[in-house]
Design a protein around this motif. Structure first.
Motif, mmCIF file in Angstrom:
data_model
loop_
_atom_site.group_PDB
_atom_site.id
_atom_site.type_symbol
_atom_site.label_atom_id
_atom_site.label_comp_id
_atom_site.label_asym_id
_atom_site.label_seq_id
_atom_site.Cartn_x
_atom_site.Cartn_y
_atom_site.Cartn_z
ATOM 1 N N GLU A 226 44.068 45.397 36.231
ATOM 2 C CA GLU A 226 43.906 45.344 37.678
ATOM 3 C C GLU A 226 42.472 45.736 38.018
ATOM 4 O OE1 GLU A 226 46.960 48.166 38.726
ATOM 5 O OE2 GLU A 226 45.542 49.828 38.777
ATOM 6 N N LEU A 227 42.108 45.609 39.270
ATOM 7 C CA LEU A 227 40.798 46.042 39.750
ATOM 8 C C LEU A 227 40.985 47.348 40.508
ATOM 9 C CD1 LEU A 227 37.738 45.447 40.249
ATOM 10 C CD2 LEU A 227 38.463 44.286 42.363
ATOM 11 N N ARG A 228 40.167 48.352 40.185
ATOM 12 C CA ARG A 228 40.279 49.656 40.835
ATOM 13 C C ARG A 228 38.953 50.066 41.465
ATOM 14 N NH1 ARG A 228 43.566 53.405 36.412
ATOM 15 N NH2 ARG A 228 45.489 52.149 36.340
ATOM 16 N N LYS A 229 39.070 50.815 42.561
ATOM 17 C CA LYS A 229 37.918 51.410 43.231
ATOM 18 C C LYS A 229 38.073 52.929 43.204
ATOM 19 C CE LYS A 229 37.590 51.146 47.768
ATOM 20 N NZ LYS A 229 37.325 50.628 49.137
ATOM 21 N N TYR A 230 37.078 53.597 42.646
ATOM 22 C CA TYR A 230 37.110 55.048 42.512
ATOM 23 C C TYR A 230 35.992 55.692 43.333
ATOM 24 C CZ TYR A 230 40.084 54.727 38.284
ATOM 25 O OH TYR A 230 41.093 54.493 37.391
ATOM 26 N N GLY A 231 36.315 56.821 43.963
ATOM 27 C CA GLY A 231 35.289 57.706 44.484
ATOM 28 C C GLY A 231 34.799 58.607 43.365
ATOM 29 N N TYR A 232 33.604 59.115 43.521
ATOM 30 C CA TYR A 232 33.000 59.957 42.477
ATOM 31 C C TYR A 232 32.695 61.335 43.041
ATOM 32 C CZ TYR A 232 29.388 61.806 39.345
ATOM 33 O OH TYR A 232 28.642 62.615 38.518
ATOM 34 N N ASN A 233 33.254 62.369 42.382
ATOM 35 C CA ASN A 233 33.052 63.762 42.790
ATOM 36 C C ASN A 233 33.317 63.964 44.283
ATOM 37 O OD1 ASN A 233 32.513 64.647 40.221
ATOM 38 N ND2 ASN A 233 30.298 64.854 40.497
ATOM 39 N N THR A 234 34.393 63.363 44.757
ATOM 40 C CA THR A 234 34.802 63.554 46.144
ATOM 41 C C THR A 234 35.439 64.932 46.298
ATOM 42 O OG1 THR A 234 36.984 62.624 45.718
ATOM 43 C CG2 THR A 234 35.245 61.080 46.378
ATOM 44 N N PRO A 235 35.540 65.441 47.542
ATOM 45 C CA PRO A 235 36.222 66.730 47.728
ATOM 46 C C PRO A 235 37.642 66.731 47.164
ATOM 47 C CG PRO A 235 35.015 66.131 49.705
ATOM 48 C CD PRO A 235 34.932 64.946 48.786
ATOM 49 N N LEU A 246 36.751 61.472 38.860
ATOM 50 C CA LEU A 246 36.923 60.288 39.693
ATOM 51 C C LEU A 246 38.143 60.454 40.588
ATOM 52 C CD1 LEU A 246 36.265 57.524 37.007
ATOM 53 C CD2 LEU A 246 34.654 58.394 38.728
ATOM 54 N N ASP A 247 38.130 59.741 41.697
ATOM 55 C CA ASP A 247 39.195 59.803 42.689
ATOM 56 C C ASP A 247 39.622 58.362 42.978
ATOM 57 O OD1 ASP A 247 40.845 60.318 44.829
ATOM 58 O OD2 ASP A 247 39.240 60.849 46.221
ATOM 59 N N LEU A 248 40.810 57.989 42.553
ATOM 60 C CA LEU A 248 41.280 56.622 42.758
ATOM 61 C C LEU A 248 41.502 56.371 44.245
ATOM 62 C CD1 LEU A 248 42.168 53.924 41.555
ATOM 63 C CD2 LEU A 248 44.478 54.880 41.310
ATOM 64 N N LEU A 249 40.732 55.441 44.807
ATOM 65 C CA LEU A 249 40.809 55.124 46.225
ATOM 66 C C LEU A 249 41.726 53.944 46.502
ATOM 67 C CD1 LEU A 249 37.014 55.468 47.102
ATOM 68 C CD2 LEU A 249 38.798 57.214 47.269
#
Length: 366
Positions: A226-235, A246-249
């Motif tokens: 699948e295609l995933r979008k992650y945030g990086y070092n988010t709160p 990483l934070d899976l968005l």
């Protein structure tokens, strides 16, 4: 250079419109491209103090040549790809350990060049993977080109397929695994000095094949089943530069066809990504979260690599088959297509090569 758009500036475009002097147009186009590179080189010398010959330039193409076990870089303006502009593989002379590191480098699978000054005395770095080795090496700056800056070894079931360095010097590697349903992406504190540069967090991801940092949207894209979008070092992730996370968005769980292979920015449109799967080549529209087919002959199956050329309206692709028998995923040919209509725009062959990926050697994030 038949049909490959390497022109720069309006004077070149005027020449191309005079179709009845096609040969002259091509010659002048190449000249304009060289002139554009020279202007850019002057700008880079002013900003970095380094001559252009030390800098990665648009729009060279890098290949992972599994026949030579090297990363090789070529210029599409050269009609014959017999001598690379640069080639590299880990070596003891580049500070790689002959016992614990060099044996892990076998089949190169991915390479990127990035503008990055996190490591002392560097302006650009490369990231490179083989099935069992991931590394960051110097490309420019004080010291030997290709010298080891960071390295991590893995076991024989890992099957690394891609790597990305983040602007802060930390990195992400993608493992497809040796068999389904294996696979993961892992983020490393590669920006940190030894022994802390090995801190990492792993995220299960079936058949992970590609990772890409999106500077415009400040997210990491990853492609596998699948295609995933992650945030990086988010709160929410709680990550820090010394212990990155990483934070899976968002997960786009339904690809247009099964099994993702490669992922690239559309360097001319920040709202688009290019991606390939077993079944085709696609555009992902970021703002709408939708997929569409690339047009024309650029639409093909089992394409292992795709990228776009900045300002060139050109796509670069490699797929298995042509001129290579080393394995069932290699080729000796890099193909070029018009990005607007997908028309074939020429090709380059590296005789005897076993290319897994051939991609634009562009140092910029998009």
């Amino acid at each position: 250079m038949k049909n490959i758009n390497i022109m720069a500036g309006t004077s070149c475009l005027r020449v191309l419109r005079v179709h009845w002097i096609f040969f002259t147009a091509i010659v002048l186009a190449i000249s304009c491209k060289r002139q554009e590179a020279a202007i850019q080189a002057e700008k880079e010398m002013v900003s970095t103090g380094k001559p252009q010959t030390e800098l990665a330039t648009c729009c060279w193409v890098s290949i992972t040549n599994q026949a030579t076990r090297k990363v090789e870089v070529y210029d599409p303006a050269d009609a014959s790809w017999t001598t690379p502009k640069w080639s590299w593989m880990p070596a003891t002379a580049l500070s790689y350990n002959a016992t614990s590191e060099l044996p892990l480098w076998d089949t190169p699978t991915d390479v990127k060049v990035r503008n990055n000054t996190v490591f002392a005395n560097t302006a650009q770095v490369i990231t490179a993977t083989s099935y069992r080795l991931a590394t960051i090496a110097r490309y420019t700056g004080t010291g030997t080109r290709g010298q080891k800056l960071w390295v991590m070894g893995f076991n024989d079931t890992t099957r690394l397929h891609a790597m990305e360095i983040l602007p802060d010097g930390n990195s992400v590697v993608a493992s497809a695994g040796a068999a389904w349903p294996q696979g993961w992406i892992r983020i490393y504190s590669s920006s940190q000095p030894s022994p802390n540069h090995g801190v990492n967090t792993q995220y299960y991801f079936i058949s992970a094949h590609a990772v890409l940092w999106d500077q415009t949207h400040q997210v990491l894209w990853a492609l596998g089943n699948e295609l995933r979008k992650y945030g990086y070092n988010t709160p929410r992730s709680g990550g820090t530069i010394t212990n990155p996370k990483l934070d899976l968005l968002t997960s786009y769980t339904v690809l247009p066809s099964a099994w993702g292979h490669d992922l690239a920015a559309d360097v001319n449109n920040p709202d688009q990504l290019y991606l390939t799967t077993n079944g085709g080549v696609y555009i992902f529209h970021i703002s709408t979260g939708t997929f569409s087919d690339v047009p024309g002959a650029a639409q093909d199956t089992f394409v292992k690599a795709i990228s776009s050329q900045p300002g060139q309206n050109t796509l670069v692709e490699t797929k298995p088959g042509a001129g290579c028998t080393l394995n069932n995923w290699c080729t000796s040919v890099v193909n070029f297509y018009n990005a607007t209509n997908g028309a074939a725009a020429g090709s380059r062959t590296v005789s005897g090569a076993a290319i897994y990926k051939g991609k634009t050697f562009d140092p910029n994030y998009y």
